[in-house]
Design a protein around this motif. Structure first.
Motif: not given
Length: 353
Positions: A171-174, A179-184, A217-221
């Motif tokens: 999920s974007g939240e976690r 990973c810290t070298t790129h973002t969601f 669930v958040d990742a699937l959505f």
């Protein structure tokens, strides 16, 4: 008790499930597992019958990645005992592809470690893709090269690539936890670039990294927002020498519930059983075929998989058949969603806005 048949009925009508409904699948009891699989099989069978699509990975460049993804054996600082090499020669790539196609794969996935390809990398790969398409008509080529820069997706498409894979993973939240070298958002942008260039978008997740049911669930959505054509579901391989070594958080039953949740969120989309299936599903792998309609054949990027012959025997023994190269991947039911515009600009009818 969760009413799985009611959820399956919604999926058959392509009605989006709510967060709570998908969460109820993930939190359901092991005692209800067979009922869950039976309900999701109705969805799988309706859209994909008993076909199983085989995918084959070719690791073009292994190890020495500058990114710090905690789950990855190729990450910056990894001491995992993996094979490391720079780009395969074109003849080596073609030989590896031929092995997968000969075993029954109808899609080959060309993967390279790294943050993303340089323009020179894309130029290097172009002729190889063209030759693969010549050697194996009907076989799909999916590239997985990391974050894309402007114009690279179009150049891959022009070389003959059919699809591009870039997983959201969690999920974007976690995301910052793994990973810290790129973002969601970087990952979302790459999938969008591939889709806008006309490449079939392939994006999925990794389960078993300490995420909660709600995170899954958040990742699937989040994936559903991207409208991918294929969704690989990976299960963490906790390599020694990586930050997530020792994270054995999955049971075969939980893996099946995660796959079922993915199927219900993506009823008419290719759901692919990917890395870690042998380790975590173990004897329940054949049961997973009643939920997914696609698997990876043989080995993965840096880990060994089940022998290809055993995969084929498993598919046959479970009563399924291998999808042939050139057969329609997306179910026919989705084809009616493609409609030429006859309203809005240039017509007398109001726009669909």
């Amino acid at each position: 008790m969760v009413k799985f048949d009611a959820l399956a009925d919604k999926a058959l009508r392509r009605e989006p499930l709510t967060h709570d409904e998908v969460l109820s699948v993930l939190t359901s009891s092991d005692d209800d597992l067979l009922e869950l699989v039976a309900a999701t099989f109705r969805v799988r069978r309706h859209f994909f019958e008993r076909q199983v699509k085989l995918n084959y990975l070719v690791n073009l460049k292994s190890g020495l990645c500058p990114e710090d993804c905690t789950y990855c054996s190729q990450r910056l600082g990894s001491s995992a005992d993996i094979v490391k090499y720079t780009w395969l020669r074109p003849d080596q790539t073609r030989e590896a592809v031929s092995c997968g196609v000969k075993a029954g794969a109808s899609r080959v996935c060309l993967v390279a470690s790294g943050r993303g390809p340089t323009d020179r990398d894309v130029d290097r790969l172009g002729p190889t893709i063209e030759q693969i398409k010549t050697d194996h008509p009907g076989v799909e080529v999916c590239a997985c090269l990391g974050l894309l820069s402007d114009g690279q997706a179009e150049r891959l498409r022009d070389s003959g690539a059919d699809a591009y894979n870039h997983n959201l993973n969690t999920s974007g939240e976690r995301y910052a936890d793994i990973c810290t070298t790129h973002t969601f958002d970087d990952r979302v942008d790459t999938v969008e670039q591939a889709k806008h260039a006309g490449l079939s978008p392939c994006s999925g997740l990794i389960a078993g990294m300490g995420e909660s049911d709600s995170d899954i669930v958040d990742a699937l959505f989040a994936l559903r927002e991207l409208d991918p054509d294929s969704v690989p579901v990976n299960f963490l391989i906790p390599f020694e020498g990586t930050p997530l070594a020792g994270q054995w958080n999955l049971t075969p039953q939980r893996c099946l519930r995660i796959l079922a949740a993915a199927r219900l969120v993506f009823p008419d989309v290719e759901v692919r059983l990917a890395a870690g299936r042998e380790i975590h599903l173990r004897g329940l792998q054949p049961l997973a075929l009643h939920v997914v309609n696609s698997i990876f054949l043989g080995d993965y990027l840096t880990s060994e998989g089940q022998e290809g012959k055993a995969d084929l025997e498993m598919i046959r023994d479970a009563g399924f058949v291998v999808q042939g190269a050139g057969e329609q991947t997306l179910p026919e039911e989705r084809l009616d969603l493609v409609k030429t515009r006859h309203r809005g600009a240039g017509t007398d009818l109001p726009p669909n806005a």
